[in-house]
Design a protein around this motif. Structure first.
Motif, PDB file in Angstrom:
ATOM      1  N   ALA A   4       0.811  -1.321  -0.128  1.00 31.86           N
ATOM      2  CA  ALA A   4       0.292  -0.031   0.000  1.00 31.86           C
ATOM      3  C   ALA A   4       0.736   1.397   0.153  1.00 31.86           C
ATOM      4  CB  ALA A   4      -1.055  -0.105   1.075  1.00 31.86           C
ATOM      5  N   LEU A   5       1.946   1.064   0.788  1.00 31.01           N
ATOM      6  CA  LEU A   5       2.907   2.370   0.989  1.00 31.01           C
ATOM      7  C   LEU A   5       3.959   2.301  -0.088  1.00 31.01           C
ATOM      8  CD1 LEU A   5       2.953   2.217   4.732  1.00 31.01           C
ATOM      9  CD2 LEU A   5       2.075   4.176   3.616  1.00 31.01           C
ATOM     10  N   GLY A  44       4.078   3.256  -3.327  1.00 33.40           N
ATOM     11  CA  GLY A  44       4.238   4.292  -4.166  1.00 33.40           C
ATOM     12  C   GLY A  44       4.393   5.685  -3.424  1.00 33.40           C
ATOM     13  N   ALA A  45       4.292   5.749  -2.106  1.00 30.85           N
ATOM     14  CA  ALA A  45       4.224   6.768  -1.249  1.00 30.85           C
ATOM     15  C   ALA A  45       5.250   7.742  -1.604  1.00 30.85           C
ATOM     16  CB  ALA A  45       3.834   6.369   0.200  1.00 30.85           C
ATOM     17  N   PRO A  46       5.026   8.921  -1.517  1.00 28.48           N
ATOM     18  CA  PRO A  46       6.145  10.060  -1.734  1.00 28.48           C
ATOM     19  C   PRO A  46       7.093   9.844  -0.571  1.00 28.48           C
ATOM     20  CG  PRO A  46       4.287  11.066  -2.872  1.00 28.48           C
ATOM     21  CD  PRO A  46       3.985   9.590  -2.285  1.00 28.48           C
ATOM     22  N   GLU A  47       6.298   9.794   0.617  1.00 21.31           N
ATOM     23  CA  GLU A  47       6.791   9.876   1.891  1.00 21.31           C
ATOM     24  C   GLU A  47       5.892   9.031   2.948  1.00 21.31           C
ATOM     25  OE1 GLU A  47       8.746  13.486   3.768  1.00 21.31           O
ATOM     26  OE2 GLU A  47       7.281  14.255   2.448  1.00 21.31           O
ATOM     27  N   GLU A  67       5.808   7.222   7.397  1.00 20.73           N
ATOM     28  CA  GLU A  67       6.101   7.428   8.704  1.00 20.73           C
ATOM     29  C   GLU A  67       5.240   6.509   9.287  1.00 20.73           C
ATOM     30  OE1 GLU A  67       7.511  11.195   9.979  1.00 20.73           O
ATOM     31  OE2 GLU A  67       6.573  10.896  11.563  1.00 20.73           O
ATOM     32  N   GLN A 119       4.280   3.679   9.171  1.00 15.36           N
ATOM     33  CA  GLN A 119       3.110   2.818   8.323  1.00 15.36           C
ATOM     34  C   GLN A 119       2.037   3.579   7.806  1.00 15.36           C
ATOM     35  OE1 GLN A 119       2.768  -1.463   9.565  1.00 15.36           O
ATOM     36  NE2 GLN A 119       0.782  -1.326   9.040  1.00 15.36           N
ATOM     37  N   ARG A 120       2.224   4.871   7.830  1.00 16.33           N
ATOM     38  CA  ARG A 120       1.026   5.923   7.339  1.00 16.33           C
ATOM     39  C   ARG A 120       1.762   6.729   6.243  1.00 16.33           C
ATOM     40  NH1 ARG A 120       0.286   5.071  12.919  1.00 16.33           N
ATOM     41  NH2 ARG A 120      -1.853   5.166  13.564  1.00 16.33           N
ATOM     42  N   PHE A 121       0.568   7.068   5.473  1.00 15.68           N
ATOM     43  CA  PHE A 121       1.173   8.056   4.217  1.00 15.68           C
ATOM     44  C   PHE A 121       1.397   9.386   4.855  1.00 15.68           C
ATOM     45  CE2 PHE A 121      -1.101   4.938   2.202  1.00 15.68           C
ATOM     46  CZ  PHE A 121      -0.487   4.696   1.184  1.00 15.68           C
ATOM     47  N   ARG A 122       2.752   9.914   4.599  1.00 11.02           N
ATOM     48  CA  ARG A 122       3.065  11.419   5.416  1.00 11.02           C
ATOM     49  C   ARG A 122       2.738  12.383   4.230  1.00 11.02           C
ATOM     50  NH1 ARG A 122       8.385  13.666   8.550  1.00 11.02           N
ATOM     51  NH2 ARG A 122       7.994  15.769   7.593  1.00 11.02           N
ATOM     52  N   VAL A 123       1.904  13.348   4.723  1.00 11.60           N
ATOM     53  CA  VAL A 123       1.133  14.479   3.901  1.00 11.60           C
ATOM     54  C   VAL A 123       1.763  15.739   4.430  1.00 11.60           C
ATOM     55  CG1 VAL A 123      -0.310  12.869   2.792  1.00 11.60           C
ATOM     56  CG2 VAL A 123      -1.009  14.508   4.647  1.00 11.60           C
ATOM     57  N   PRO A 124       1.905  16.853   3.615  1.00  6.96           N
ATOM     58  CA  PRO A 124       2.212  18.173   3.996  1.00  6.96           C
ATOM     59  C   PRO A 124       0.944  18.392   4.925  1.00  6.96           C
ATOM     60  CG  PRO A 124       2.381  18.209   1.722  1.00  6.96           C
ATOM     61  CD  PRO A 124       1.875  16.872   2.257  1.00  6.96           C
ATOM     62  N   ARG A 136      -0.493   9.884  -2.304  1.00  7.14           N
ATOM     63  CA  ARG A 136      -0.328   8.468  -1.913  1.00  7.14           C
ATOM     64  C   ARG A 136       0.761   7.829  -3.130  1.00  7.14           C
ATOM     65  NH1 ARG A 136      -4.620  10.460  -1.144  1.00  7.14           N
ATOM     66  NH2 ARG A 136      -4.968  10.629  -3.274  1.00  7.14           N
ATOM     67  N   ASN A 195      -3.219   0.914   7.414  1.00  5.02           N
ATOM     68  CA  ASN A 195      -2.988   0.840   5.930  1.00  5.02           C
ATOM     69  C   ASN A 195      -3.012  -0.804   5.878  1.00  5.02           C
ATOM     70  OD1 ASN A 195      -3.178   3.498   4.978  1.00  5.02           O
ATOM     71  ND2 ASN A 195      -1.276   3.975   6.277  1.00  5.02           N
ATOM     72  N   SER A 246       0.993  15.598   8.431  1.00  2.00           N
ATOM     73  CA  SER A 246       0.003  14.857   8.968  1.00  2.00           C
ATOM     74  C   SER A 246       0.335  13.585   8.249  1.00  2.00           C
ATOM     75  CB  SER A 246      -1.355  15.380   8.394  1.00  2.00           C
ATOM     76  OG  SER A 246      -1.935  16.513   9.021  1.00  2.00           O
ATOM     77  N   VAL A 266      -1.676   9.633   7.379  1.00  2.00           N
ATOM     78  CA  VAL A 266      -2.801   9.313   6.788  1.00  2.00           C
ATOM     79  C   VAL A 266      -3.072   7.842   6.922  1.00  2.00           C
ATOM     80  CG1 VAL A 266      -4.842   9.568   5.366  1.00  2.00           C
ATOM     81  CG2 VAL A 266      -2.912  11.227   5.355  1.00  2.00           C
TER      82      VAL A 266
END
Lengths: 98, 508, 514
Positions: free
Chosen positions: A77-78, A80-83, A85, A87-92, B334, C51, C164, C166
């Motif tokens: 799941a992660l 392709g994530a740009p970032e 942390e 086990q979660r998607f880190r977003v701005p 994502r 996830n 954040s 997600v």
């Protein structure tokens, strides 16, 4: 008459979350004008009595049983994530709660 | 030997593999060698998957040696349009925003190709997110037409069509939202089929316009297209719009059509899809095809579909509307690239989204997203999107009426032959007009095929004949298409592509 | 952006009510308890690791497509029927387009102008026993979003966070959004009506078995729209009052307990009234409720920028529920909660007040099950509204979360009825059961709590007490009968409570009076 103004394009770009440079705004406003002019005929073709078609084939009631199927692994799941942390998607930072 | 193998049809390859005249590894290697030789000029491929293709080929050889029963196209290599999610293989849709994205899953149609034991040679170039008719809108540079490297190979599936015309793959997949399989086939002298909407699963195909998109086969012959059609089509519970029930036997139809007898078949010539605006050489080849059909025993009638004149307008409202929503997911959160806005300290998610979409999308994609956002926005919905959906109803009615009197309809696939690279880049509307004959089928969901009708006299470039059939009657395309193909190849004394430049290094 | 503590000026509630008439619209989101998500086969288990319950569909990966969960559709139709709605004969999903990091596709698959259920009502019982009819506008199907946690900054809240994280496990969980028509005519009881409606809805959904309805876990969430209009009549239901146009509304998001709903509506009424009284306008905006300080603060302003560009979802085909199927689902509906309450009250012979207390305590189901297990309604009520309510309260638990079953309560009462236990002993048995020592019989046996019914040991204890407290015994003999209580106490102490006090008293009096 111009169908779409530069300001409108700017607003649409905001809705669509695309930064556009002033140059791009100008060019796009001009091009959209031409395109909208060409497609405007659709407004005259169909009367009120014509129903709209959203789906090309007349299918209804397609469902699946409430049965669990394998999920991706968290790594997949992660992948392709740009970032990521913890086990979660880190977003701005998010400006505003929805 | 190598050249020989790459110039076989898929049907011939399948037969030779079964008879163990050559191995799947030899066939795959021959194509990989050909790619190395000519694709630098053509640029049909974005990614070559040589090792996995050879691994598949080896497993097919082992199975054949062990006497296993294998699917019809086992060991026949294929090129896959980069719009299809392939697990472990980069999938970019020709867009910078997806640069480096490696899907963690396979599209259903890729699943089927893998189940058919077909080695996947690589991913083919396309207009970004399938928006375009020239493959010039690829973020990774244009594909060139093997007939003339200064010209466009059509689009959006120019890469797939060019693999066939440059003999770097015997089969390829395409997706067709308004002509992206058929128009490239027309301008490269190959065969392309858009099946009935719902015949091939859309699961795993990066969506452009969900209600118009349909995947289908690209090939050099009608029979090859049928063989691949059979692999790709079938019900998929992962796609709510996937058709259930009986699927027509397209391979049998292609074989029957090749016998050349169209007695009892009524062919309708669509008045609105021809005449002014169509290149003279295109019209000439089309008229000849009409004569051929008559000679084969078909009854040819003229039909009128008056609403088709509004199809282009409806299409360029529906497509951008759906696309603006489908492409919203590319937001740097994502997957895909993430771009931070210049000169902004501590940017917000919203700012990063907008900066990424500015950099990651090309001009045509941005144009259509903005257009679609406009057509759906409050105050304009009824006038634009709503009206377009009504036109869609009228077009369906026109088709229904035409199919009352004709079994299939025909027209030129594209108004022109391949135009020079760069010719229409600054004039979006004239680029859109390339799709004027192919769009009605997508709006109505009916199947369509393009096959070579010859070369235009004025420029010596391929012309395509389009055949349209009622929904779920895809077999009719193959019946009529194979008959036309048989008559033309016997007239030409061989396949049209035999006349294409060889592209061999030695020959240049 | 206001911190959570800073509320605006408010008007006293009575003053607000004297000048203004509140109009409410309540939107409740309920998560269905299906095994899988609305449009994919991922599990919906609460609290899974981040996830770990996602797939290409609910993660919004390029190419993925939705397929509707049959159980989700069934749940939506059953909710619609239970709310007395019309079920659409044909409807579609629609895409609601807006960008937000916790929404994987940047559109929510929802329903727009074609909801699956519409035009219903729910009769809600208020504290004084009167009924208020809440008109239901629609119930529609949609999907939940992912969950963000905010890192950095002082408070872990969204404002001031550095970034954040997600988790998309929740993304795609089936939601039914239930929207009321504007609630008019509630007058100063508006906050109570809001609370009573959500409470009644929760009971109904629980009875339907379609949701866990745990507000604290977010499986039932409420948004409250509140506006004020000029009061022109003492009677909130009068036609003059109803003719006054609505004011501008605020939407208070995610109010997550019954008590908070009442408080939040009340707060908004007093806040808006203060603005209007000061000649200011109410801003059309989203507001956030702060449980700790009891105020709402301004969120996003609802402006023209809010353009969701709804259009029919092309990836899902229309739904055309067959009439026969809908009718079959209708037969699976539970008795409506209000009707059931009236039936039970009659059957149990409870007074209005008693019944209301039972309902408010959430003890109806427990009492019903205890009665079914053999206890009388009165004793069942005594246990659940008395000792067990006290135990739940000291443990900070819901009644239903206590580690004692209605069947065990019935068994306990049977032991009391048989004379095996007295009340004091029975309470000790309850302690034992709650401590996990087993069922009532096991606890009685293990703790040796059975009453001594053999007179032999009792007589020994009685005579020992008379001897030990000769002065008291003399007083009783001298006619001060009340003094016998001290002797009874001494005997009970000697017997460690395991004696029937009435019998002890009898034995004492036999010996001390002629």
């Amino acid at each position: 008459m111009s169908a779409i103004s530069r300001e409108e394009v700017s607003h649409l770009a905001m809705l669509a979350r695309i930064d556009l440079t002033p140059d791009e705004l100008d060019r796009m406003a001009g091009q959209l004008d031409v395109i909208l002019d060409a497609v405007a005929t659709v407004r005259e073709v169909a009367g009120d009595d014509v129903p709209a078609t959203s789906h090309p084939m007349p299918l209804t009631n397609v469902t699946r049983p409430d049965e669990v199927r394998p999920s991706l692994t968290p790594e997949q799941a992660l992948s392709g994530a740009p970032e990521s942390e913890q086990q979660r998607f880190r977003v701005p930072r998010i400006l505003e709660e929805d | 030997m190598a050249t020989e193998l790459t110039h076989h049809t898929a049907a011939q390859l399948a037969e030779g593999l079964r008879a163990q005249q050559f191995s799947a590894v030899e066939v795959t290697r021959a194509h990989l060698n050909r790619i190395a030789e000519v694709d630098g000029d053509v640029h049909a491929y974005l990614h070559i998957a040589g090792n996995t293709a050879l691994a598949t080929a080896r497993s097919v050889d082992a199975a054949l040696a062990a006497g296993e029963q294998l699917p019809a196209l086992a060991g026949v290599p294929i090129a896959v349009k980069d719009v299809m999610a392939t697990q472990g293989v980069p999938t970019t849709c020709g867009s910078a925003i997806l640069k480096g994205w490696v899907p963690p899953y396979d599209a259903s149609v890729i699943r089927r190709i893998k189940d058919a034991r077909m080695p996947i040679l690589g991913k083919t170039n396309m207009d970004e997110f399938a928006m375009g008719s020239s493959t010039e809108h690829s973020a990774y540079g244009p594909t060139r037409n093997p007939w003339d490297l200064t010209r466009i190979p059509g689009g959006s599936g120019g890469g797939s069509a060019a693999t066939l015309a440059s003999f770097t793959a015997p089969l390829a997949t395409g997706t067709d939202t308004g002509g992206s399989i058929r128009q490239p086939a027309a301008v490269t002298g190959t065969v392309g089929v858009k099946p009935t909407y719902g015949a091939v699963s859309r699961y795993g195909l990066v969506a452009l316009a969900s209600s118009l998109d349909q995947a289908g086969p690209c090939a050099r012959t009608v029979l090859d297209a049928a063989l691949l059609h059979e692999v790709m089509a079938g019900h998929d519970p992962m796609d709510s719009t996937s058709l259930t029930g009986q699927y027509p036997d397209v391979v049998a139809a292609a074989r029957r059509g090749a016998l050349g007898d169209l007695g009892g078949v009524t062919v309708g010539v669509v008045r609105e899809l021809g005449g002014d605006g169509y290149q003279a050489g295109v019209r000439q080849r089309f008229d000849e095809a009409v004569d051929l059909l008559t000679a084969a025993g078909a009854k040819v009638v003229e039909v009128s579909c008056p609403s088709f004149t509004a199809a282009l307008g409806a299409y360029y409202l529906i497509l951008p509307s759906e696309a603006s929503s489908n492409l919203a997911k590319f937001d740097a959160m994502r997957y895909g690239i993430r771009v931070y806005p210049k000169g902004v300290d501590d940017p917000t998610a919203e700012q990063v989204m907008a900066a990424t979409r500015e950099v990651g999308f090309g001009a045509e994609v941005k144009r259509r997203i903005i257009l679609g956002t406009y057509a759906l926005s409050s105050g304009y919905y009824d006038a634009y999107y709503g009206s377009a959906q009504k036109v869609r109803t009228l077009i369906q009615r026109d088709f229904a009426a035409a199919f009352e009197v004709a079994d299939v309809l025909i027209s030129p696939t594209s108004p022109t032959t391949a135009f020079p690279l760069g010719d229409k880049l600054d004039d979006p509307l004239s680029m859109y007009l390339q799709d004027v004959a192919t769009i009605p089928a997508n709006l109505a969901g009916v199947p369509g095929m393009s096959l070579p009708a010859g070369l235009a006299e004025e420029d010596g470039l391929p012309v395509g004949l389009q055949i349209l059939a009622p929904a779920r009657c895809d077999d009719r395309l193959y019946l009529v298409g194979a008959a036309v193909e048989a008559a033309l190849t016997s007239r030409w004394g061989g396949a049209l592509l035999d006349r294409a430049p060889s592209l061999d290094r030695e020959a240049v | 952006m206001g911190a959570s503590g800073t509320g605006e000026t408010v008007l006293a509630y009575d003053e607000a009510m004297a000048a203004y008439d509140p109009v409410m619209g309540l939107e409740v989101h309920v998560e269905l308890n299906t095994a899988t998500k609305m449009f994919c086969g991922c599990p919906t288990t609460f609290g899974a690791e981040p996830n770990s319950q996602v797939c290409p569909v609910c993660l919004g990966l390029p190419g993925a497509l939705p397929v509707l969960n049959a159980k989700g559709l069934e749940g939506a139709v059953r909710i619609g029927l239970a709310l007395n709605c019309t079920i659409a004969s044909w409807c579609r999903f629609a895409r609601k387009n807006y960008f937000y990091p916790d929404m994987p596709k940047n559109f929510q698959t929802s329903q727009y102008d074609e909801p699956i259920a519409f035009d219903g009502h729910l009769d809600v019982e208020l504290d004084d026993g009167t009924t208020f009819r809440v008109e239901i506008e629609r119930a529609h199907m949609e999907e939940d979003t992912g969950k963000s946690s905010h890192v950095g900054g002082a408070t872990g809240r969204i404002h001031g966070a550095e970034y954040s994280l997600v988790d998309y496990n929740r993304a795609g969980i089936p939601l039914i959004e239930i929207v009321t028509k504007p609630l008019v005519g509630a007058g100063d009881r508006a906050p109570e009506v809001a609370r009573a409606y959500v409470s009644a809805l929760r009971d109904l959904l629980r009875a339907l078995g379609v949701s866990d309805v745990k507000m604290e876990q977010g499986s039932l969430r409420c948004d409250a729209n509140v506006s004020l209009r000029k009061r022109v009549s003492d009677d909130a239901t009068s036609s003059e009052q109803k003719a006054v146009p609505f004011g501008i509304r605020s939407e208070t998001k995610n109010v997550n307990s019954l008590r908070s709903i009442e408080r939040a509506v009340r707060y908004e009424i007093t806040r808006q009234a203060a603005r209007l009284a000061a000649g200011r306008r109410v801003v059309q905006e989203t507001r956030h409720w702060h449980e700790d300080t009891g105020v709402t603060t301004a969120g996003r302003e609802k402006s023209d920028a809010e353009d969701y560009r709804y259009f029919p979802e092309p990836d899902l085909v229309p739904i055309a529920p067959e009439a026969a199927w809908v009718e079959q689902l209708r037969t699976t509906l539970p008795e409506p909660p209000a009707q059931r309450r009236r039936r039970l009250q009659t059957e149990w012979g409870f007074g209005d007040l008693e019944m209301r207390d039972v309902v408010n305590a959430g003890a109806t189901e427990a009492i019903e099950a205890t009665v079914v297990a053999g206890a009388s309604p009165a004793t069942a009520r005594k246990w659940w509204m008395g000792e067990l309510a006290r135990q739940a309260n000291t443990r900070g638990l819901e009644l239903s979360a206590l580690a004692i079953t209605p069947a065990q309560v019935a068994e306990l009462q049977a032991l009391v009825d048989a004379g095996t236990l007295n009340d004091a002993l029975a309470r000790q048995v309850v302690e034992g059961v709650l401590a996990g020592e087993g069922g009532p019989a096991e606890v009685v046996a293990a703790r040796g709590l059975e009453l001594v019914s053999d007179d032999g040991p009792l007589i020994d204890a009685v005579e020992a007490a008379i001897a030990a407290h000769a002065d008291v015994a003399d007083k009783v003999r001298g006619g001060k009968v009340a003094a016998v209580g001290a002797l009874v106490g001494a005997v009970m102490k000697q017997m460690r409570g395991k004696a029937d006090a009435a019998r002890v008293r009898e034995l004492l009096m036999e010996r001390l009076t002629p």
